[in-house]
Write a protein that holds these residues in place. Sequence first.
Motif, PDB file in Angstrom:
ATOM      1  N   TYR A 120       0.801  -1.221   0.000  1.00 19.88           N
ATOM      2  CA  TYR A 120       0.000   0.000   0.000  1.00 19.88           C
ATOM      3  C   TYR A 120       0.841   1.281   0.000  1.00 19.88           C
ATOM      4  CZ  TYR A 120      -4.137  -2.758   1.281  1.00 19.88           C
ATOM      5  OH  TYR A 120      -5.175  -3.651   1.299  1.00 19.88           O
ATOM      6  N   ILE A 121       2.115   1.175   0.248  1.00 17.01           N
ATOM      7  CA  ILE A 121       2.891   2.367   0.595  1.00 17.01           C
ATOM      8  C   ILE A 121       3.240   3.241  -0.601  1.00 17.01           C
ATOM      9  CG2 ILE A 121       5.030   3.179   1.659  1.00 17.01           C
ATOM     10  CD1 ILE A 121       2.930   2.044   3.592  1.00 17.01           C
ATOM     11  N   ASN A 122       3.722   2.670  -1.672  1.00 14.18           N
ATOM     12  CA  ASN A 122       4.306   3.486  -2.744  1.00 14.18           C
ATOM     13  C   ASN A 122       3.575   3.388  -4.083  1.00 14.18           C
ATOM     14  OD1 ASN A 122       6.548   4.369  -1.117  1.00 14.18           O
ATOM     15  ND2 ASN A 122       7.367   2.295  -1.321  1.00 14.18           N
ATOM     16  N   ARG A 123       2.294   3.010  -4.051  1.00 11.37           N
ATOM     17  CA  ARG A 123       1.588   2.863  -5.324  1.00 11.37           C
ATOM     18  C   ARG A 123       0.101   3.119  -5.138  1.00 11.37           C
ATOM     19  NH1 ARG A 123       2.805  -3.394  -6.071  1.00 11.37           N
ATOM     20  NH2 ARG A 123       4.331  -2.960  -4.459  1.00 11.37           N
ATOM     21  N   ASP A 124      -0.582   3.338  -6.270  1.00 11.26           N
ATOM     22  CA  ASP A 124      -2.039   3.437  -6.299  1.00 11.26           C
ATOM     23  C   ASP A 124      -2.558   2.062  -6.697  1.00 11.26           C
ATOM     24  OD1 ASP A 124      -4.692   3.967  -6.653  1.00 11.26           O
ATOM     25  OD2 ASP A 124      -4.447   5.222  -8.430  1.00 11.26           O
ATOM     26  N   VAL A 125      -3.171   1.353  -5.764  1.00  9.16           N
ATOM     27  CA  VAL A 125      -3.573  -0.037  -6.004  1.00  9.16           C
ATOM     28  C   VAL A 125      -5.056  -0.168  -6.317  1.00  9.16           C
ATOM     29  CG1 VAL A 125      -1.758  -0.880  -4.491  1.00  9.16           C
ATOM     30  CG2 VAL A 125      -4.019  -0.417  -3.534  1.00  9.16           C
ATOM     31  N   PHE A 126      -5.764   0.968  -6.418  1.00  9.85           N
ATOM     32  CA  PHE A 126      -7.213   0.926  -6.563  1.00  9.85           C
ATOM     33  C   PHE A 126      -7.635   1.160  -8.011  1.00  9.85           C
ATOM     34  CE2 PHE A 126      -6.204   2.330  -2.297  1.00  9.85           C
ATOM     35  CZ  PHE A 126      -6.946   1.454  -1.528  1.00  9.85           C
ATOM     36  N   GLY A 127      -8.859   0.742  -8.329  1.00  7.25           N
ATOM     37  CA  GLY A 127      -9.446   1.019  -9.635  1.00  7.25           C
ATOM     38  C   GLY A 127      -9.102  -0.013 -10.687  1.00  7.25           C
ATOM     39  N   ALA A 128      -9.594   0.223 -11.901  1.00  9.56           N
ATOM     40  CA  ALA A 128      -9.435  -0.743 -12.991  1.00  9.56           C
ATOM     41  C   ALA A 128      -7.975  -0.982 -13.336  1.00  9.56           C
ATOM     42  CB  ALA A 128     -10.196  -0.256 -14.223  1.00  9.56           C
ATOM     43  N   GLU A 129      -7.124   0.039 -13.190  1.00  8.46           N
ATOM     44  CA  GLU A 129      -5.710  -0.110 -13.512  1.00  8.46           C
ATOM     45  C   GLU A 129      -4.895  -0.639 -12.335  1.00  8.46           C
ATOM     46  OE1 GLU A 129      -4.699   0.278 -16.582  1.00  8.46           O
ATOM     47  OE2 GLU A 129      -6.773   0.764 -17.086  1.00  8.46           O
ATOM     48  N   GLY A 130      -5.529  -0.745 -11.181  1.00  7.97           N
ATOM     49  CA  GLY A 130      -4.836  -1.245  -9.997  1.00  7.97           C
ATOM     50  C   GLY A 130      -5.043  -2.731  -9.825  1.00  7.97           C
ATOM     51  N   ASP A 131      -5.062  -3.161  -8.562  1.00  2.00           N
ATOM     52  CA  ASP A 131      -5.188  -4.589  -8.281  1.00  2.00           C
ATOM     53  C   ASP A 131      -6.605  -4.993  -7.895  1.00  2.00           C
ATOM     54  OD1 ASP A 131      -2.257  -5.834  -8.199  1.00  2.00           O
ATOM     55  OD2 ASP A 131      -2.166  -3.780  -7.457  1.00  2.00           O
ATOM     56  N   PHE A 132      -7.413  -4.040  -7.432  1.00  2.00           N
ATOM     57  CA  PHE A 132      -8.791  -4.358  -7.074  1.00  2.00           C
ATOM     58  C   PHE A 132      -9.617  -3.080  -7.093  1.00  2.00           C
ATOM     59  CE2 PHE A 132      -6.220  -3.674  -3.323  1.00  2.00           C
ATOM     60  CZ  PHE A 132      -6.938  -2.736  -2.598  1.00  2.00           C
ATOM     61  N   ILE A 133     -10.948  -3.244  -7.136  1.00  2.00           N
ATOM     62  CA  ILE A 133     -11.873  -2.120  -7.181  1.00  2.00           C
ATOM     63  C   ILE A 133     -12.722  -2.130  -5.917  1.00  2.00           C
ATOM     64  CG2 ILE A 133     -13.811  -1.077  -8.422  1.00  2.00           C
ATOM     65  CD1 ILE A 133     -12.735  -2.325 -10.984  1.00  2.00           C
ATOM     66  N   THR A 134     -12.835  -0.983  -5.256  1.00  2.00           N
ATOM     67  CA  THR A 134     -13.670  -0.867  -4.071  1.00  2.00           C
ATOM     68  C   THR A 134     -14.962  -0.129  -4.421  1.00  2.00           C
ATOM     69  OG1 THR A 134     -12.592   1.194  -3.425  1.00  2.00           O
ATOM     70  CG2 THR A 134     -11.669  -0.857  -2.552  1.00  2.00           C
ATOM     71  N   SER A 135     -15.942  -0.188  -3.518  1.00  2.00           N
ATOM     72  CA  SER A 135     -17.266   0.378  -3.787  1.00  2.00           C
ATOM     73  C   SER A 135     -17.238   1.853  -4.185  1.00  2.00           C
ATOM     74  CB  SER A 135     -18.170   0.174  -2.568  1.00  2.00           C
ATOM     75  OG  SER A 135     -18.395  -1.196  -2.343  1.00  2.00           O
ATOM     76  N   PRO A 136     -16.447   2.726  -3.534  1.00  2.00           N
ATOM     77  CA  PRO A 136     -16.417   4.125  -3.953  1.00  2.00           C
ATOM     78  C   PRO A 136     -15.953   4.306  -5.395  1.00  2.00           C
ATOM     79  CG  PRO A 136     -15.459   3.899  -1.778  1.00  2.00           C
ATOM     80  CD  PRO A 136     -15.644   2.515  -2.317  1.00  2.00           C
ATOM     81  N   GLU A 137     -15.078   3.395  -5.877  1.00  2.00           N
ATOM     82  CA  GLU A 137     -14.604   3.495  -7.246  1.00  2.00           C
ATOM     83  C   GLU A 137     -15.651   2.991  -8.241  1.00  2.00           C
ATOM     84  OE1 GLU A 137     -11.853   5.066  -7.591  1.00  2.00           O
ATOM     85  OE2 GLU A 137     -11.325   5.012  -5.464  1.00  2.00           O
ATOM     86  N   VAL A 138     -16.634   2.237  -7.753  1.00  2.00           N
ATOM     87  CA  VAL A 138     -17.676   1.694  -8.614  1.00  2.00           C
ATOM     88  C   VAL A 138     -18.695   2.764  -8.983  1.00  2.00           C
ATOM     89  CG1 VAL A 138     -19.674   0.126  -8.626  1.00  2.00           C
ATOM     90  CG2 VAL A 138     -17.448  -0.689  -7.843  1.00  2.00           C
ATOM     91  N   SER A 139     -19.123   3.560  -8.005  1.00  2.00           N
ATOM     92  CA  SER A 139     -20.155   4.561  -8.255  1.00  2.00           C
ATOM     93  C   SER A 139     -20.103   5.660  -7.212  1.00  2.00           C
ATOM     94  CB  SER A 139     -21.546   3.912  -8.240  1.00  2.00           C
ATOM     95  OG  SER A 139     -22.567   4.887  -8.288  1.00  2.00           O
TER      96      SER A 139
END
Length: 484
Positions: A120-139
């Motif tokens: 989690y420290i040195n990267r953006d791991v969220f969203g379609a280009e990351g490793d997983f998608i969370t509910s806030p990124e969905v809608s």
Amino acid sequence: MLRRLLLQAPTSCRRLSNAYHYSAPSHLPRFFSSSSSSQSPNSSFIEHVDDNANHSTSPPSAAVSVDRSGLYNPPEHSHEPSSDSELVKHLKGIIKFRGGPISIAEYMEEVLTNPKAGFYINRDVFGAEGDFITSPEVSQMFGEMVGVWAMCLWEQMGQPNKVNLVELGPGRGTLMADLLRGASKFKNFTESLQIHMVECSPTLQKLQHSNLKCKDEDNTDDKVNKRSVSTLTGTPVTWHAALEQVPSGLPTIIIAHEFYDALPVHQFQKASRGWCEKMVDVAEDSSFRFVLSPQPTPATLFLMKRCKWAATEEIAKLDHIEVCPKAMELTQTIADRISSDGGGALIIDYGLNGVVSDSLQAIRKHKFVDILDNPGSADLSAYVDFASIRHSAEEASGDVSVHGPMTQSQFLGSLGINFRLDALLQNCTDDQAESLRTGYWRLVGEGEAPFWEGPDEEAPIGMGTRYLAMAIVNKRQGAPVPFQ
């Protein structure tokens, strides 16, 4: 109140623990016996660590001969360059320094939050280009509904002039940004807020700062807790590394969305000698492997506590149990804060309302991978034990009440997400409408969306029943919306 909030909201669419060497204390019950046993039948890759296997005595003689054939001989030191990553070298160094395996909890904590190489420290791991998608990124509707919940709680608290709004593990800051946009017309609410983002990743702090459209204050003496103002609503925002750093003394609303699932867990496996903690060791080929501890570990005390909270028949049918001491401790901290300052906490995560068995998983680029493969390159998470959260809160304070869990679908539906969807659909393009319907299904649906006409592999999967919502509030305020 709910309908007024939904109708007045803007209708635009946006676009962790230590490992130990431990001698069994004499007061531990035989249930946690430290006698040796054969390898577990449930896993071919789990081995037992037994420090006493090669100790023997022989009669005195003039010459002493020691048979070392059964001992593990580590490979001789080589000056050849290693292909191991810095995190892998660090983990192997810990195991070598300790002289034995480390707990899964310590492995998980290093993998996720190591200051130099944590996932989690040195990267953006969220969203379609990351490793997983969370509910806030969905809608955007997810953050807006959480905002409705926060405003309703604020009203139940008597609409205080100042209130701490705390988010634990805010990711990109998407949830908080959507919350503020949705609440922007309710000036009394937004002007009361002091936002506190609990985030240890410098990379994610910068993303949150950007998504909240913050401007830094020029004159500040506090170099540790950076203070900014979100231009979305003119709300002050401060970042902290831990919840304990958030100033006390004000009523507090805490949001923990997909935060508990990343807290390090200890795993225990049932063997013929009782419950043994599952550990991480280095194999002869220098790869990581799981082993079972030969003796009770300090985490056994948390296992005993968790078993005390559960029915005997619930434990009897399990071969594995996961316990999360940090989740228990965090919940106690939250309960103490709410008890003394007033307010409440909302916890949304995937999990169970009971004892969690073998749920630890690794996700890399939206696919499941081996937990021990290339540590630091995949997200590690485990199911949240909501029953344990309830017991921890109730034990911590008699001044708080715990409500739920209910499914995310029930939670969002009761807050009026259907009305919000209808309002947004009145003011959007065809592409935005499709995105809104797809996001809505992912938040509240179950399984594949029945309306989907695109490729099967891209069909939206509903998370509405997989995720649960729970609230912890000060008893003086009564049951929170929508848990009445």
